[in-house]
Design a protein around this motif. Structure first.
Motif, PDB file in Angstrom:
ATOM      1  N   THR A  64      15.637 -32.180  68.471  1.00  0.00           N
ATOM      2  CA  THR A  64      16.429 -30.958  68.361  1.00  0.00           C
ATOM      3  C   THR A  64      15.781 -29.984  67.393  1.00  0.00           C
ATOM      4  OG1 THR A  64      17.772 -31.924  66.581  1.00  0.00           O
ATOM      5  CG2 THR A  64      18.573 -32.190  68.836  1.00  0.00           C
ATOM      6  N   VAL A  65      16.077 -28.708  67.600  1.00  0.00           N
ATOM      7  CA  VAL A  65      15.605 -27.655  66.699  1.00  0.00           C
ATOM      8  C   VAL A  65      16.814 -26.765  66.385  1.00  0.00           C
ATOM      9  CG1 VAL A  65      13.910 -25.846  66.303  1.00  0.00           C
ATOM     10  CG2 VAL A  65      13.348 -27.750  67.828  1.00  0.00           C
ATOM     11  N   ARG A  66      17.659 -27.227  65.497  1.00  0.00           N
ATOM     12  CA  ARG A  66      18.868 -26.489  65.120  1.00  0.00           C
ATOM     13  C   ARG A  66      18.581 -25.693  63.856  1.00  0.00           C
ATOM     14  NH1 ARG A  66      22.063 -32.161  65.975  1.00  0.00           N
ATOM     15  NH2 ARG A  66      21.946 -32.196  68.254  1.00  0.00           N
ATOM     16  N   VAL A  67      18.004 -24.523  64.061  1.00  0.00           N
ATOM     17  CA  VAL A  67      17.474 -23.742  62.939  1.00  0.00           C
ATOM     18  C   VAL A  67      18.556 -23.367  61.935  1.00  0.00           C
ATOM     19  CG1 VAL A  67      16.282 -21.615  62.303  1.00  0.00           C
ATOM     20  CG2 VAL A  67      15.603 -22.857  64.367  1.00  0.00           C
ATOM     21  N   ILE A  68      19.728 -23.005  62.421  1.00  0.00           N
ATOM     22  CA  ILE A  68      20.778 -22.503  61.520  1.00  0.00           C
ATOM     23  C   ILE A  68      21.604 -23.635  60.930  1.00  0.00           C
ATOM     24  CG2 ILE A  68      22.808 -21.024  61.343  1.00  0.00           C
ATOM     25  CD1 ILE A  68      21.674 -19.361  63.644  1.00  0.00           C
ATOM     26  N   SER A  69      22.122 -24.514  61.775  1.00  0.00           N
ATOM     27  CA  SER A  69      23.102 -25.502  61.305  1.00  0.00           C
ATOM     28  C   SER A  69      22.489 -26.663  60.542  1.00  0.00           C
ATOM     29  CB  SER A  69      23.886 -26.053  62.494  1.00  0.00           C
ATOM     30  OG  SER A  69      23.023 -26.740  63.383  1.00  0.00           O
ATOM     31  N   GLU A  70      21.191 -26.890  60.694  1.00  0.00           N
ATOM     32  CA  GLU A  70      20.543 -27.987  59.973  1.00  0.00           C
ATOM     33  C   GLU A  70      19.407 -27.484  59.085  1.00  0.00           C
ATOM     34  OE1 GLU A  70      21.512 -31.605  63.113  1.00  0.00           O
ATOM     35  OE2 GLU A  70      19.529 -30.681  63.131  1.00  0.00           O
ATOM     36  N   ARG A  71      18.474 -26.739  59.654  1.00  0.00           N
ATOM     37  CA  ARG A  71      17.288 -26.344  58.879  1.00  0.00           C
ATOM     38  C   ARG A  71      17.648 -25.388  57.737  1.00  0.00           C
ATOM     39  NH1 ARG A  71      13.313 -28.240  62.337  1.00  0.00           N
ATOM     40  NH2 ARG A  71      14.349 -29.587  63.846  1.00  0.00           N
ATOM     41  N   ALA A 114      26.574 -33.619  59.771  1.00  0.00           N
ATOM     42  CA  ALA A 114      27.455 -33.258  60.890  1.00  0.00           C
ATOM     43  C   ALA A 114      28.009 -31.841  60.750  1.00  0.00           C
ATOM     44  CB  ALA A 114      28.605 -34.256  61.000  1.00  0.00           C
ATOM     45  N   PHE A 115      27.442 -31.045  59.848  1.00  0.00           N
ATOM     46  CA  PHE A 115      27.904 -29.664  59.671  1.00  0.00           C
ATOM     47  C   PHE A 115      27.769 -28.863  60.959  1.00  0.00           C
ATOM     48  CE2 PHE A 115      26.666 -25.234  58.459  1.00  0.00           C
ATOM     49  CZ  PHE A 115      27.921 -24.818  58.027  1.00  0.00           C
ATOM     50  N   ASN A 116      26.809 -29.250  61.809  1.00  0.00           N
ATOM     51  CA  ASN A 116      26.622 -28.503  63.063  1.00  0.00           C
ATOM     52  C   ASN A 116      27.890 -28.485  63.905  1.00  0.00           C
ATOM     53  OD1 ASN A 116      26.471 -31.078  64.718  1.00  0.00           O
ATOM     54  ND2 ASN A 116      24.587 -31.302  63.531  1.00  0.00           N
ATOM     55  N   GLN A 117      28.726 -29.538  63.809  1.00  0.00           N
ATOM     56  CA  GLN A 117      29.969 -29.571  64.577  1.00  0.00           C
ATOM     57  C   GLN A 117      30.965 -28.515  64.079  1.00  0.00           C
ATOM     58  OE1 GLN A 117      30.358 -31.540  67.260  1.00  0.00           O
ATOM     59  NE2 GLN A 117      28.321 -32.433  66.944  1.00  0.00           N
ATOM     60  N   VAL A 118      31.001 -28.329  62.783  1.00  0.00           N
ATOM     61  CA  VAL A 118      31.889 -27.322  62.195  1.00  0.00           C
ATOM     62  C   VAL A 118      31.387 -25.920  62.515  1.00  0.00           C
ATOM     63  CG1 VAL A 118      32.785 -26.390  60.021  1.00  0.00           C
ATOM     64  CG2 VAL A 118      32.647 -28.868  60.361  1.00  0.00           C
ATOM     65  N   LEU A 119      30.076 -25.730  62.361  1.00  0.00           N
ATOM     66  CA  LEU A 119      29.525 -24.391  62.562  1.00  0.00           C
ATOM     67  C   LEU A 119      29.599 -23.967  64.027  1.00  0.00           C
ATOM     68  CD1 LEU A 119      28.292 -22.038  61.072  1.00  0.00           C
ATOM     69  CD2 LEU A 119      26.018 -23.008  61.488  1.00  0.00           C
ATOM     70  N   ILE A 120      29.371 -24.884  64.968  1.00  0.00           N
ATOM     71  CA  ILE A 120      29.462 -24.493  66.370  1.00  0.00           C
ATOM     72  C   ILE A 120      30.908 -24.148  66.732  1.00  0.00           C
ATOM     73  CG2 ILE A 120      29.839 -26.793  67.369  1.00  0.00           C
ATOM     74  CD1 ILE A 120      27.681 -23.932  68.806  1.00  0.00           C
ATOM     75  N   PHE A 147      22.585 -20.717  69.739  1.00  0.00           N
ATOM     76  CA  PHE A 147      21.446 -21.529  70.178  1.00  0.00           C
ATOM     77  C   PHE A 147      20.700 -22.126  68.986  1.00  0.00           C
ATOM     78  CE2 PHE A 147      22.233 -18.875  73.883  1.00  0.00           C
ATOM     79  CZ  PHE A 147      22.170 -19.802  74.902  1.00  0.00           C
ATOM     80  N   GLY A 148      20.933 -21.584  67.809  1.00  0.00           N
ATOM     81  CA  GLY A 148      20.355 -22.166  66.607  1.00  0.00           C
ATOM     82  C   GLY A 148      21.308 -23.094  65.893  1.00  0.00           C
ATOM     83  N   VAL A 149      22.461 -23.339  66.512  1.00  0.00           N
ATOM     84  CA  VAL A 149      23.479 -24.187  65.885  1.00  0.00           C
ATOM     85  C   VAL A 149      23.588 -25.532  66.582  1.00  0.00           C
ATOM     86  CG1 VAL A 149      25.915 -24.378  65.273  1.00  0.00           C
ATOM     87  CG2 VAL A 149      24.750 -22.172  65.090  1.00  0.00           C
TER      88      VAL A 149
END
Length: 466
Positions: free
Chosen positions: A60-67, A135-141, A168-170
């Motif tokens: 995965t490349v989740r630039v915003i929610s992880e990187r 798991a912040f990506n779940q909250v941010l999406i 798409f970055g989340v």
């Protein structure tokens, strides 16, 4: 009603869900890092292009929610977990506010929107999204999708487009957003013409899906292997149970699992009956709420080896709206309907609170041990750079959720071993390697005892090398 009273009530209504969330999840702000968090905390050590755009984890490349999330907070605050918790909770409060507004808009009832937010703020599946940085990506999406959908309802096309593209970055499931727009335009006659304006959204969704499936390299781990077979209905049913009621009562007491399942099935039957009744009145909104759940859960259904309750963070919002609407409708129907609705809501709340108390207590104890272990390793790495570490007395669970999660790489330590007699065989050091390392002063020995950690290298060397 005087304007001051109206404003006070409006403020109280918007604060109710966040305050309930804080009251229920009060242990979460003190949680330390665990598992994959330690790998993400190494991002500041990498060149920026690699840190932002190299495929990690399951490809995965989740630039915003992880990187950007880990890069920014780790660079500013180091190995302190509280800023991660604070950001997560603040974003979640925005999610609850959007849930409340959208629910009121779709159902025509402010009370329904508020009840939906209250119900979903005490759902056990939020334990990982709120308490685990990875798991912040779940909250941010959830925020991105709700904000984009709210912008659509307001007619703010530019804002909706910007939020959709940012998604798409989340998280990859953003590709389902055009389907949501289509579903909404079909269930709401006033939105049908606006649905045609969103046809362009299928283009980036298609390109991203192709890129993700055929270009970005994937992990060979069977955990994330996509399989479409007869397990799909069972997987869907499991996610439904986790969403609808206290179906995980075994986290508190294995003997109470049947009680939780009975409550969950009863709630499911009541929601299904309400939805059918509305559909018989030619009201398509139940299809939107149920479709919301199905659309957002669909991308993870072909992962039978990675069934996790945090995947319902966004999908469950649709059923929460349905439940809030059902409660308001029952209250305005008759006395029997009121009694049933209150009983079901109370049972849901009671079961959820029991589950949340058990899970957050476990996570609090675990991450407290993680903190002791990580701080001891951090101090040793600073005082003895380049040395390996042998751990004694450490709890196996804390080791697995810290060192096995990558804490040694985070701190740049060569190796972290367990004693030859440790129960975790995979991480044991052989007596021969240990004796050589002790003689050559290449290892420090740390004894972990509860909240205390001390360096016992000299005493351990004396006993091991004689």
């Amino acid at each position: 009603m005087p304007p001051q009273t109206f404003r006070a009530r409006a403020a109280a209504a918007h604060l109710a869900a966040p305050l309930l969330c804080l009251a229920v999840w009060w242990r979460v702000p003190s949680f330390f890092f665990r598992d994959d968090d330690f790998n993400w905390l190494t991002l500041p050590q990498l060149p920026l292009p690699e840190a932002l755009f190299s495929p990690f984890a399951q490809g995965t490349v989740r630039v915003i929610s992880e990187r950007l999330y880990f890069l920014t907070l780790a660079s500013w605050f180091g190995f302190n977990a509280w800023p991660f918790r604070l950001v997560t909770l603040l974003v979640w409060f925005l999610v609850l506010a959007l849930m409340q507004w959208i629910g009121a808009h779709l159902t025509g009832s402010r009370a329904a929107g508020l009840l939906a937010a209250l119900l979903w703020s005490i759902a056990l599946p939020l334990a990982l999204p709120l308490g685990w940085a990875s798991a912040f990506n779940q909250v941010l999406i959830a925020f991105v999708v709700l904000a984009a959908f709210a912008a659509r309802l307001q007619g703010w096309r530019a804002a909706e487009a910007a939020l959709y593209l940012a998604g798409f970055g989340v998280l990859e499931i953003i590709v389902m957003y055009p389907a949501l727009v289509l579903l909404h335009s079909w269930t709401d006659t006033s939105a049908r013409s606006r649905g045609r304006e969103a046809l362009w959204m299928w283009i980036p969704a298609g390109l991203f899906t192709a890129l993700h499936l055929f270009v970005i390299p994937k992990t060979e781990s069977p955990i994330y292997q996509r399989i479409v077979d007869g397990r799909l209905p069972g997987t869907l049913w499991q996610y439904l149970l986790w969403t609808i009621g206290p179906s995980q009562m075994e986290v508190r007491n294995p003997e109470r699992i049947l009680q939780g399942l009975a409550v969950t099935w009863t709630i499911a039957a009541a929601l299904a009956l309400f939805a059918i009744l509305r559909l018989t009145q030619r009201d398509r909104r139940p299809l939107l709420f149920c479709g919301w759940f199905l659309l957002w859960i669909a991308p993870v259904l072909p992962l039978p080896n990675h069934i996790s309750d945090y995947y319902v963070t966004l999908p469950g919002i649709g059923l929460a709206w349905l439940a809030g609407w059902a409660l308001v409708s029952a209250w305005s129907a008759n006395r029997i309907a009121r009694v049933v609705a209150v009983a079901l809501a109370a049972s849901y709340a009671a079961g959820s609170l029991v589950e949340i108390d058990a899970v957050t207590k476990w996570a609090s104890n675990l991450t407290a041990q993680n903190r002791v272990l990580f701080r001891a390793l951090e101090t040793t790495a600073a005082a003895y750079p380049g040395r390996s570490v042998l751990l004694t007395g450490v709890q196996s669970e804390a080791f697995l959720h810290t060192v096995a999660g990558g804490a040694d790489r985070t701190l740049g330590m060569p190796q972290v071993w367990l004693a030859p007699d440790s129960e975790l065989q995979r991480f044991r050091v052989t007596p021969e390697i240990l004796r050589d390392a002790l003689r050559q002063d290449r290892v420090r020995v740390l004894e972990i005892n509860g909240a205390q950690a001390r360096d016992i290298t000299d005493a351990y060397r004396a006993g091991a090398t004689n």
